[in-house]
Design a protein around this motif. Structure first.
Motif, PDB file in Angstrom:
ATOM      1  N   UNK A  47     -10.843  13.785  -0.804  1.00  0.00           N
ATOM      2  CA  UNK A  47     -11.180  13.373  -2.272  1.00  0.00           C
ATOM      3  C   UNK A  47     -10.083  12.415  -2.551  1.00  0.00           C
ATOM      4  N   UNK A  48      -8.858  12.866  -2.278  1.00  0.00           N
ATOM      5  CA  UNK A  48      -7.365  12.190  -2.570  1.00  0.00           C
ATOM      6  C   UNK A  48      -7.543  10.821  -1.892  1.00  0.00           C
ATOM      7  N   UNK A  49      -7.880  11.018  -0.540  1.00  0.00           N
ATOM      8  CA  UNK A  49      -7.870   9.640   0.143  1.00  0.00           C
ATOM      9  C   UNK A  49      -8.783   8.676  -0.365  1.00  0.00           C
ATOM     10  N   UNK A  50     -10.114   8.987  -0.714  1.00  0.00           N
ATOM     11  CA  UNK A  50     -11.076   8.518  -1.344  1.00  0.00           C
ATOM     12  C   UNK A  50     -10.509   7.501  -2.456  1.00  0.00           C
ATOM     13  N   UNK A  51     -10.086   8.191  -3.476  1.00  0.00           N
ATOM     14  CA  UNK A  51      -9.487   7.775  -4.607  1.00  0.00           C
ATOM     15  C   UNK A  51      -8.467   6.641  -4.293  1.00  0.00           C
ATOM     16  N   UNK A  72       0.810  -1.430  -0.027  1.00  0.00           N
ATOM     17  CA  UNK A  72      -0.053   0.099  -0.171  1.00  0.00           C
ATOM     18  C   UNK A  72       0.839   1.317  -0.080  1.00  0.00           C
ATOM     19  N   UNK A  73       2.036   1.167  -0.661  1.00  0.00           N
ATOM     20  CA  UNK A  73       2.814   2.184  -0.646  1.00  0.00           C
ATOM     21  C   UNK A  73       2.548   3.406  -1.634  1.00  0.00           C
ATOM     22  N   UNK A  74       2.101   2.788  -2.695  1.00  0.00           N
ATOM     23  CA  UNK A  74       1.679   3.380  -3.989  1.00  0.00           C
ATOM     24  C   UNK A  74       0.490   4.497  -3.839  1.00  0.00           C
ATOM     25  N   UNK A  75      -0.619   3.918  -2.906  1.00  0.00           N
ATOM     26  CA  UNK A  75      -1.547   4.849  -2.589  1.00  0.00           C
ATOM     27  C   UNK A  75      -1.274   6.034  -1.751  1.00  0.00           C
ATOM     28  N   UNK A  76      -0.238   5.734  -0.616  1.00  0.00           N
ATOM     29  CA  UNK A  76       0.272   6.767   0.159  1.00  0.00           C
ATOM     30  C   UNK A  76       1.171   7.878  -0.495  1.00  0.00           C
TER      31      UNK A  76
END
Length: 203
Positions: free
Chosen positions: A166-170, A129-133
């Motif tokens: 919104x960014x976290x939701x995506x 999950x590094x890419x989402x972060x």
């Protein structure tokens, strides 16, 4: 257009032999091609921002004289033709960006990349999950730089937690389940967009 972009992407991939590097090079090339439109858009947005301030002044000055206000507003728009073209340019780029996305998403390969050494397969989600972060950080980067005073740009809003929603939701709903290649594309796009925002634009 998608076929043209797919051919271009395949040429880059055959040359680099690394899907991650191919995504970066491909994204940079397309963004460079769109740069003239982005510059025009930034100029138009800057004019629109100035126009909004002048309109507020007029509304306050002629709040008791609607006829005079309308007259002055018409004159203001005549003095600033094309002030609303920025939004049109933004929508004009959408088909290009969609075709760009399809060009590589339809050709995602089952392979690693030196760009993301912790990932063994770009066609699968990032197991750590590094890419989402990284995506969230890259999206917030311009506002963070403005907030800490590293850059001075009045058109970029200062950082706030609500901006990240919104960014976290995506990141949670899409990037945690999407191929790592897609996340890499979003991150590179954000970085390039940040550079574009920091570029000074003359009047």
């Amino acid at each position: 257009m998608t076929n043209i972009f797919s051919q271009l992407f395949n040429v880059i991939f055959n040359f680099t032999n690394d899907y991650g590097i191919a995504i970066i090079v491909f994204t940079i090339l397309v963004k460079l091609a769109l740069l003239p439109l982005n510059i025009k858009q930034k100029k138009s947005m800057k004019v629109q921002q100035k126009l909004s301030l002048e309109m507020n002044v007029l509304k306050e000055k002629y709040k008791d004289d609607q006829e005079k206000l309308n007259e002055e507003m018409v004159n203001l728009y005549k003095e600033n033709p094309g002030s609303g073209i920025g939004f049109l340019l933004l929508f004009a780029q959408m088909p290009i960006l969609i075709a760009m996305y399809k060009a590589f998403s339809n050709n995602i390969v089952n392979s690693p990349t030196i760009i993301l050494p912790w990932i063994n397969n770009l066609s699968k989600p990032d197991p750590y999950f590094l890419i989402p972060i990284i995506y969230i950080v890259s999206q917030a980067l311009p506002s963070l730089l403005v907030t800490i005073g590293a850059i001075k740009n009045s058109t970029i809003p200062k950082f706030s937690i609500t901006m990240l929603i919104p960014t976290c939701i995506i990141a949670i709903l899409i990037l945690t389940k999407s191929p790592a290649a897609l996340g890499l594309y979003f991150i590179i796009s954000n970085i390039i967009s940040t550079v574009e925002q920091l570029m000074p634009v003359s009047e």
